[in-house]
Write an enzyme that holds these catalytic residues in place. Structure first.
Site, PDB file in Angstrom:
ATOM      1  N   ASN A   1       0.806  -1.237   0.000  1.00 17.93           N
ATOM      2  CA  ASN A   1       0.000   0.000   0.000  1.00 17.93           C
ATOM      3  C   ASN A   1       0.834   1.279   0.000  1.00 17.93           C
ATOM      4  O   ASN A   1       0.355   2.321  -0.426  1.00 17.93           O
ATOM      5  CB  ASN A   1      -1.018  -0.014   1.154  1.00 17.93           C
TER       6      ASN A   1
ATOM      7  N   GLU B   1       4.938  -4.059  12.105  1.00 20.39           N
ATOM      8  CA  GLU B   1       3.951  -2.982  11.952  1.00 20.39           C
ATOM      9  C   GLU B   1       2.760  -3.611  11.246  1.00 20.39           C
ATOM     10  O   GLU B   1       2.852  -3.953  10.067  1.00 20.39           O
ATOM     11  CB  GLU B   1       4.521  -1.838  11.098  1.00 20.39           C
TER      12      GLU B   1
ATOM     13  N   CYS C   1      -2.907   1.579   6.525  1.00 21.66           N
ATOM     14  CA  CYS C   1      -2.980   1.001   7.870  1.00 21.66           C
ATOM     15  C   CYS C   1      -3.591   2.002   8.838  1.00 21.66           C
ATOM     16  O   CYS C   1      -4.163   1.619   9.847  1.00 21.66           O
ATOM     17  CB  CYS C   1      -1.605   0.570   8.340  1.00 21.66           C
TER      18      CYS C   1
ATOM     19  N   GLU D   1       8.628   2.802  13.982  1.00 22.43           N
ATOM     20  CA  GLU D   1       9.425   3.165  12.811  1.00 22.43           C
ATOM     21  C   GLU D   1       9.490   4.687  12.732  1.00 22.43           C
ATOM     22  O   GLU D   1       8.805   5.390  13.468  1.00 22.43           O
ATOM     23  CB  GLU D   1       8.774   2.619  11.548  1.00 22.43           C
TER      24      GLU D   1
HETATM   25  P1  NAD Z   1       0.773  -9.221   3.915  1.00 25.50           P
HETATM   26  O1  NAD Z   1       0.984  -9.579   5.344  1.00 25.50           O
HETATM   27  O2  NAD Z   1      -0.033 -10.098   3.072  1.00 25.50           O
HETATM   28  O3  NAD Z   1       2.186  -9.055   3.177  1.00 25.50           O
HETATM   29  C1  NAD Z   1       3.206  -8.221   3.675  1.00 25.50           C
HETATM   30  C2  NAD Z   1       4.535  -8.736   3.134  1.00 25.50           C
HETATM   31  O4  NAD Z   1       4.801 -10.009   3.733  1.00 25.50           O
HETATM   32  C3  NAD Z   1       4.561  -8.958   1.622  1.00 25.50           C
HETATM   33  O5  NAD Z   1       5.838  -8.630   1.122  1.00 25.50           O
HETATM   34  C4  NAD Z   1       4.310 -10.453   1.514  1.00 25.50           C
HETATM   35  O6  NAD Z   1       4.790 -11.016   0.311  1.00 25.50           O
HETATM   36  C5  NAD Z   1       5.076 -10.964   2.720  1.00 25.50           C
HETATM   37  N1  NAD Z   1       4.653 -12.284   3.200  1.00 25.50           N
HETATM   38  C6  NAD Z   1       3.467 -12.905   2.992  1.00 25.50           C
HETATM   39  N2  NAD Z   1       3.472 -14.123   3.573  1.00 25.50           N
HETATM   40  C7  NAD Z   1       4.675 -14.259   4.176  1.00 25.50           C
HETATM   41  C8  NAD Z   1       5.272 -15.293   4.945  1.00 25.50           C
HETATM   42  N3  NAD Z   1       4.635 -16.427   5.218  1.00 25.50           N
HETATM   43  N4  NAD Z   1       6.513 -15.092   5.423  1.00 25.50           N
HETATM   44  C9  NAD Z   1       7.184 -13.942   5.180  1.00 25.50           C
HETATM   45  N5  NAD Z   1       6.670 -12.940   4.438  1.00 25.50           N
HETATM   46  C10 NAD Z   1       5.424 -13.088   3.948  1.00 25.50           C
HETATM   47  O7  NAD Z   1       0.188  -7.713   3.936  1.00 25.50           O
HETATM   48  P2  NAD Z   1      -0.285  -6.844   2.701  1.00 25.50           P
HETATM   49  O8  NAD Z   1      -1.589  -7.399   2.229  1.00 25.50           O
HETATM   50  O9  NAD Z   1       0.831  -6.672   1.731  1.00 25.50           O
HETATM   51  O10 NAD Z   1      -0.510  -5.421   3.386  1.00 25.50           O
HETATM   52  C11 NAD Z   1      -1.695  -5.066   4.038  1.00 25.50           C
HETATM   53  C12 NAD Z   1      -1.525  -5.157   5.541  1.00 25.50           C
HETATM   54  O11 NAD Z   1      -0.410  -4.384   5.932  1.00 25.50           O
HETATM   55  C13 NAD Z   1      -2.708  -4.572   6.288  1.00 25.50           C
HETATM   56  O12 NAD Z   1      -3.023  -5.402   7.379  1.00 25.50           O
HETATM   57  C14 NAD Z   1      -2.185  -3.237   6.789  1.00 25.50           C
HETATM   58  O13 NAD Z   1      -2.816  -2.737   7.930  1.00 25.50           O
HETATM   59  C15 NAD Z   1      -0.765  -3.560   7.047  1.00 25.50           C
HETATM   60  N6  NAD Z   1       0.049  -2.346   7.060  1.00 25.50           N
HETATM   61  C16 NAD Z   1       0.521  -1.908   8.281  1.00 25.50           C
HETATM   62  C17 NAD Z   1       1.263  -0.741   8.345  1.00 25.50           C
HETATM   63  C18 NAD Z   1       1.799  -0.252   9.661  1.00 25.50           C
HETATM   64  O14 NAD Z   1       2.762   0.489   9.667  1.00 25.50           O
HETATM   65  N7  NAD Z   1       1.215  -0.636  10.791  1.00 25.50           N
HETATM   66  C19 NAD Z   1       1.543  -0.028   7.182  1.00 25.50           C
HETATM   67  C20 NAD Z   1       1.038  -0.493   5.967  1.00 25.50           C
HETATM   68  C21 NAD Z   1       0.300  -1.669   5.924  1.00 25.50           C
END
Ligand code: NAD
Length: 495
Positions: free
Chosen positions: A153, A251, A285, A465
């Site tokens: 995102n 995060e 997020c 962060e």
């Molecule tokens: P996701 O957890 O599906 O993926 C995040 C990253 O992790 C990607 O690069 C993905 O390929 C990788 N990943 C997926 N499975 C994995 C595994 N088993 N082992 C290691 N890595 C793995 O999240 P998303 O759909 O890309 O992003 C949306 C989520 O991110 C939402 O929940 C949002 O709230 C959160 N987010 C949080 C913040 C924050 O700072 N708190 C900021 C932005 C997004």
């Protein structure tokens, strides 16, 4: 054959495809057009990238931090020159509107300048020793090779927050971008290469979470993992990293709320709510997904929001008239739409939106209209679960105390906001809202990079962060005692 550009991983300064030739397609979520072809990497690329980062570590660790900062500064300059081009490409790979992708790149620029300055600070501490002719100080050491695993995102901002803090502290990095948005991370890595970063200090490995993310997390030569993403994956990362007692920063999700009190400036509140709930199509997020409205203004707010929201235009993020772009992919859109049935079953009502567009250009992409749910109560699923789309749930409350209690009563604790003209209410909210970020008379989005960013409860594991807090994660403290008395002095024993 497609004429879409083919991109590679960046490992040890070389651009390399996956060794077994596997690829994945990066498509525009607004219309399905092919944006580029990327490697679908695996364990072999992870091993190679970690080895390159390990080999580069001593040279980078011993490069004076002000020199490291000069490279970061040049990265900031290059991103500034390339901002428009990167933003346009980001809109194509991710969907959000151009004004927002420009902001995403701007966060990278801001962080580059900020962390470049840290190269001349990286403060430690010097404290008095308890014995004569003895000095006591604490300095920071880098961790070694760190892995940065990022979501889709904020395709440049989030990688920048992690990579820039890691590098200024003297770590070397393997960056694993989200599968849906590798191009923006590649543009970031290109800027580092063009700025003169030594080979192997920053490596990019594209691929899925299972095939690249988890092997990185488990790799014995990776000392720390900085992860941003969903709660389920964050938990799996933490558990896997615990096997080797690795340092992890998580995060994760949010369920952010805006409180509007009866005395608020409603024009301002409506603007703040619309921007926070429907900017980035609600896929931040920090997006506002709950409106906690005091009884006296709830009905008027709903009416004004419905009117304002029905005027928002869906479309391609590069079209000048577009307010809201598509969701990241069709499965995410379907997941969001699934919450409409959940809402109705629990007794909420769809005030506006709530239908997947099926006609014209919108049918070609993963669009979902800005949606408002009314009659929501605090424990309904739509008021508790992260929907991660353009859906706002309106909850009515009677008092400030009730508003704060409702805000704090979810498993997440990232961002919250209050609109009020009452200075006492604002002070109480600042004190009692238990999220990592609080806004007064502004929406829940819009964090600046010089302040700590992160949340309480299930939003993370206590790290922050951005700001100086980022350096706490990416460094180890080393305590140093220098005895210049010329004799054995025993702490706690010799007086
Ligand atoms: P996701 O957890 O599906 O993926 C995040 C990253 O992790 C990607 O690069 C993905 O390929 C990788 N990943 C997926 N499975 C994995 C595994 N088993 N082992 C290691 N890595 C793995 O999240 P998303 O759909 O890309 O992003 C949306 C989520 O991110 C939402 O929940 C949002 O709230 C959160 N987010 C949080 C913040 C924050 O700072 N708190 C900021 C932005 C997004």
């Amino acid at each position: 054959m497609s004429d879409a550009p083919v991109y590679h991983n960046s490992i040890g300064g070389e651009w390399l495809p996956a060794a077994d030739g596997r690829i994945s397609e990066n498509r525009d979520p607004a219309n399905g057009e092919l944006v580029g072809i990327f490697p679908r990497s695996g364990q072999a690329e992870v091993d190679r990238a970690v080895a390159a980062a390990r080999q580069a570590f001593d040279g980078w660790r011993l490069t004076p931090a002000p020199k490291r900062g000069e490279i970061l500064f040049r990265v900031g300059e290059l991103l500034r020159e390339r901002k428009e081009d990167i933003a346009r490409q980001m809109t194509r790979e991710m969907g959000k509107v151009l004004v927002e992708t420009r902001g995403d790149v701007q966060e990278g620029i801001d962080m580059a300048y900020y962390m470049a300055g840290e190269g001349r600070r990286l403060f430690g501490s010097v404290v008095p020793a308890e014995l004569p002719n003895k000095a006591a100080l604490a300095m920071r050491d880098p961790l070694g090779v760190v892995a940065c695993v990022t979501p889709w995102n904020f395709p440049m901002a989030i990688p920048s927050w992690k990579v820039m803090a890691a590098l200024i502290a003297g770590n070397t990095v393997v960056l694993k971008p989200a599968t849906d948005t590798p191009l923006s991370s590649l543009k970031l890595v290109e800027a580092f290469i063009d700025a003169g970063l030594p080979l192997g200090v920053l490596n990019l490995v594209c691929g899925t979470g299972d095939e690249v993310g988890m092997p990185l997390v488990r790799h014995p030569d990776v000392a720390g993992i900085s992860f941003t993403g969903s709660n389920d994956v964050g938990r799996a990362v933490n558990i896997a990293a615990a096997e080797r007692l690795k340092r992890v920063t998580l995060e994760l999700g949010g369920k952010n709320a805006i409180i509007v009190m009866d005395d608020a400036d409603l024009d301002l509140a409506v603007e703040g709510i619309v921007w926070s709930a429907f900017g980035t199509a609600g896929q931040r997020c920090t997006a506002c997904s709950r409106l906690i409205a005091q009884r006296g203004v709830r009905a008027e707010l709903e009416q004004r929001l419905a009117e304002r929201v029905s005027r928002l235009r869906l479309g391609h993020g590069l079209d000048a008239g577009t307010d809201v772009g598509p969701l990241i992919n069709a499965s995410q859109r379907d997941r969001v739409h699934g919450y409409m049935a959940v809402a109705r079953e629990e007794g909420a009502h769809v005030l506006v939106g709530g239908e997947i567009p099926t006609e014209g250009d919108l049918a070609k992409g993963s669009f979902y209209p800005p949606t408002i749910l009314t009659g929501v109560t605090p424990h309904m699923r739509v008021a508790q679960e992260e929907i991660f789309g353009p859906v706002l749930s309106v909850i009515e409350v009677a008092t400030l105390a009730e508003a704060i209690a409702v805000n704090n009563d979810t498993r997440y604790g990232l961002s919250s906001a209050i609109f009020t003209r009452d200075v006492n209410a604002a002070q109480i909210a600042m004190r009692d809202l238990s999220t990592g970020i609080v806004y007064i008379n502004a929406g829940t989005i819009g964090a600046e990079i010089q302040l700590p960013f992160g949340g309480t409860r299930g939003t993370g594991n206590g790290h922050r962060e951005a700001g100086l807090g980022a350096l706490e994660f990416f460094t180890e403290w080393k305590a140093i005692y220098i005895d210049y008395s010329g004799r054995l002095q025993r702490a706690q024993i010799d007086s």
